[in-house]
Write a protein that holds these residues in place. Structure first.
Motif, short mmCIF file in Angstrom:
data_model
loop_
_atom_site.label_atom_id
_atom_site.label_comp_id
_atom_site.label_asym_id
_atom_site.label_seq_id
_atom_site.Cartn_x
_atom_site.Cartn_y
_atom_site.Cartn_z
N MET A 51 113.55 66.72 0.78
CA MET A 51 114.23 67.99 1.06
C MET A 51 113.44 68.81 2.09
SD MET A 51 115.86 69.16 -2.65
CE MET A 51 114.49 70.21 -2.94
N ARG A 52 112.13 68.84 1.97
CA ARG A 52 111.31 69.61 2.91
C ARG A 52 111.40 69.06 4.32
NH1 ARG A 52 106.80 70.22 -1.43
NH2 ARG A 52 106.99 72.44 -1.88
N LEU A 53 111.45 67.74 4.43
CA LEU A 53 111.48 67.11 5.75
C LEU A 53 112.82 67.31 6.46
CD1 LEU A 53 109.57 63.76 5.10
CD2 LEU A 53 108.76 65.76 6.39
N GLN A 54 113.89 67.51 5.73
CA GLN A 54 115.23 67.66 6.32
C GLN A 54 115.49 66.54 7.33
OE1 GLN A 54 115.44 71.67 7.81
NE2 GLN A 54 115.30 72.56 5.77
N LEU A 55 115.52 65.34 6.82
CA LEU A 55 115.63 64.15 7.65
C LEU A 55 117.00 64.05 8.32
CD1 LEU A 55 113.97 61.73 5.11
CD2 LEU A 55 112.93 62.61 7.20
N THR A 56 116.99 63.51 9.52
CA THR A 56 118.24 63.25 10.23
C THR A 56 118.71 61.84 9.88
OG1 THR A 56 117.12 62.32 12.16
CG2 THR A 56 117.48 64.72 12.15
N GLY A 57 119.91 61.52 10.31
CA GLY A 57 120.47 60.20 10.01
C GLY A 57 119.63 59.07 10.57
N SER A 58 119.07 59.25 11.76
CA SER A 58 118.27 58.19 12.37
C SER A 58 116.92 58.00 11.68
CB SER A 58 118.05 58.49 13.86
OG SER A 58 117.34 59.71 14.01
N GLN A 59 116.49 58.97 10.87
CA GLN A 59 115.21 58.88 10.15
C GLN A 59 115.37 58.31 8.75
OE1 GLN A 59 114.40 63.07 10.45
NE2 GLN A 59 112.99 62.81 12.18
N GLN A 60 116.60 58.16 8.29
CA GLN A 60 116.85 57.72 6.91
C GLN A 60 116.30 56.34 6.60
OE1 GLN A 60 117.87 59.39 4.27
NE2 GLN A 60 118.10 61.25 5.49
N ALA A 61 116.42 55.41 7.55
CA ALA A 61 115.94 54.04 7.29
C ALA A 61 114.43 54.03 7.05
CB ALA A 61 116.30 53.13 8.45
N ALA A 62 113.69 54.78 7.85
CA ALA A 62 112.23 54.84 7.68
C ALA A 62 111.90 55.52 6.34
CB ALA A 62 111.58 55.60 8.83
N TRP A 63 112.67 56.56 5.99
CA TRP A 63 112.44 57.23 4.69
C TRP A 63 112.70 56.27 3.53
CZ3 TRP A 63 110.12 60.90 2.21
CH2 TRP A 63 110.45 61.12 0.87
N THR A 64 113.79 55.52 3.62
CA THR A 64 114.15 54.58 2.55
C THR A 64 113.04 53.54 2.36
OG1 THR A 64 116.49 54.92 2.98
CG2 THR A 64 115.89 52.93 1.77
N ASP A 65 112.49 53.04 3.45
CA ASP A 65 111.39 52.07 3.35
C ASP A 65 110.17 52.71 2.69
OD1 ASP A 65 112.91 50.13 4.57
OD2 ASP A 65 111.97 50.38 6.55
N TYR A 66 109.85 53.94 3.09
CA TYR A 66 108.71 54.64 2.49
C TYR A 66 108.94 54.85 0.99
CZ TYR A 66 105.43 58.26 1.21
OH TYR A 66 104.46 58.98 0.57
N GLU A 67 110.13 55.34 0.65
CA GLU A 67 110.45 55.61 -0.75
C GLU A 67 110.37 54.33 -1.59
OE1 GLU A 67 113.72 58.43 -2.89
OE2 GLU A 67 114.48 57.04 -1.39
N ARG A 68 110.87 53.23 -1.07
CA ARG A 68 110.81 51.95 -1.79
C ARG A 68 109.37 51.50 -2.00
NH1 ARG A 68 115.46 49.06 1.52
NH2 ARG A 68 117.25 49.93 0.43
N SER A 69 108.52 51.70 -0.99
CA SER A 69 107.13 51.28 -1.14
C SER A 69 106.41 52.09 -2.21
CB SER A 69 106.39 51.36 0.21
OG SER A 69 106.24 52.70 0.63
N VAL A 70 106.68 53.40 -2.27
CA VAL A 70 106.06 54.24 -3.31
C VAL A 70 106.59 53.84 -4.68
CG1 VAL A 70 105.87 56.60 -4.20
CG2 VAL A 70 105.60 56.17 -1.76
N GLN A 71 107.89 53.61 -4.79
CA GLN A 71 108.45 53.21 -6.07
C GLN A 71 107.98 51.82 -6.48
OE1 GLN A 71 112.61 53.82 -5.23
NE2 GLN A 71 112.53 55.96 -5.85
N GLY A 72 107.79 50.93 -5.52
CA GLY A 72 107.26 49.60 -5.81
C GLY A 72 105.84 49.66 -6.36
N TYR A 73 105.03 50.53 -5.78
CA TYR A 73 103.66 50.72 -6.26
C TYR A 73 103.68 51.26 -7.70
CZ TYR A 73 99.00 52.81 -6.60
OH TYR A 73 97.74 53.17 -7.01
N SER A 74 104.54 52.22 -7.96
CA SER A 74 104.63 52.78 -9.31
C SER A 74 105.11 51.72 -10.30
CB SER A 74 105.60 53.96 -9.34
OG SER A 74 105.11 55.00 -8.54
N SER A 75 106.11 50.95 -9.92
CA SER A 75 106.64 49.90 -10.80
C SER A 75 105.57 48.85 -11.10
CB SER A 75 107.85 49.22 -10.16
OG SER A 75 108.89 50.15 -10.01
#
Length: 149
Positions: A51-75
């Protein structure tokens, strides 16, 4: 006098509870239960960072990869079974198991670093300042917090 007062203060509530009846609902009765419908967001959560970053559509793919990596580490962390000293395994084997576990965590953290770098590269200057301030908080640290020294 004090002994009598303290004894009565401690025992009277216990005796009252012993007198209370615990009733069971009638057979076939409907019970009302409460379900948690709210989620709690904490300072530094992935959702708050997004929410703070207010990502644009072109930034979503990079965000999704980052989010998956953090969730993978937690899992990975929560899927681990506790390592216990065992008389059936030799000590060097036990240490090797610990080293393998730590290496898996390091590899997962390296994946987070790689995806964080890719995300940072697609952010604008203002978003990078926000990431500089909040991105580290979105990575879970499993262990005791530093003592501030």
């Amino acid at each position: 006098m004090r002994f009598t007062l303290w004894t009565s203060l401690l025992l009277v509530p216990t005796l009252c509870l012993a007198q209370a009846e615990v009733s069971q609902p009638p057979q076939g009765a409907r019970l009302m239960t409460l379900q948690n419908t709210q989620t709690v967001e904490f300072e530094g959560s992935l959702q708050q960072l997004r929410m703070r970053l207010q990502l644009t559509g072109s930034q979503q793919a990079a965000w999704t990869d980052y989010e998956r990596s953090v969730q993978g580490y937690s899992s990975l962390f929560f899927a681990e079974k506790p390592l216990l000293a065992s008389a059936t395994d030799a000590a060097p084997r036990q240490v090797n198991l610990l080293a393998e576990r730590m290496q898996s965590r390091v590899n997962a953290l390296r994946d987070i670093a790689r995806t964080a770098q890719a995300l940072y590269a697609v952010l604008n200057v203002q978003q990078q300042k926000i990431a500089d301030q909040y991105l580290m908080a979105s990575i879970p640290v499993f262990g005791n917090p530093p003592d501030g020294n």
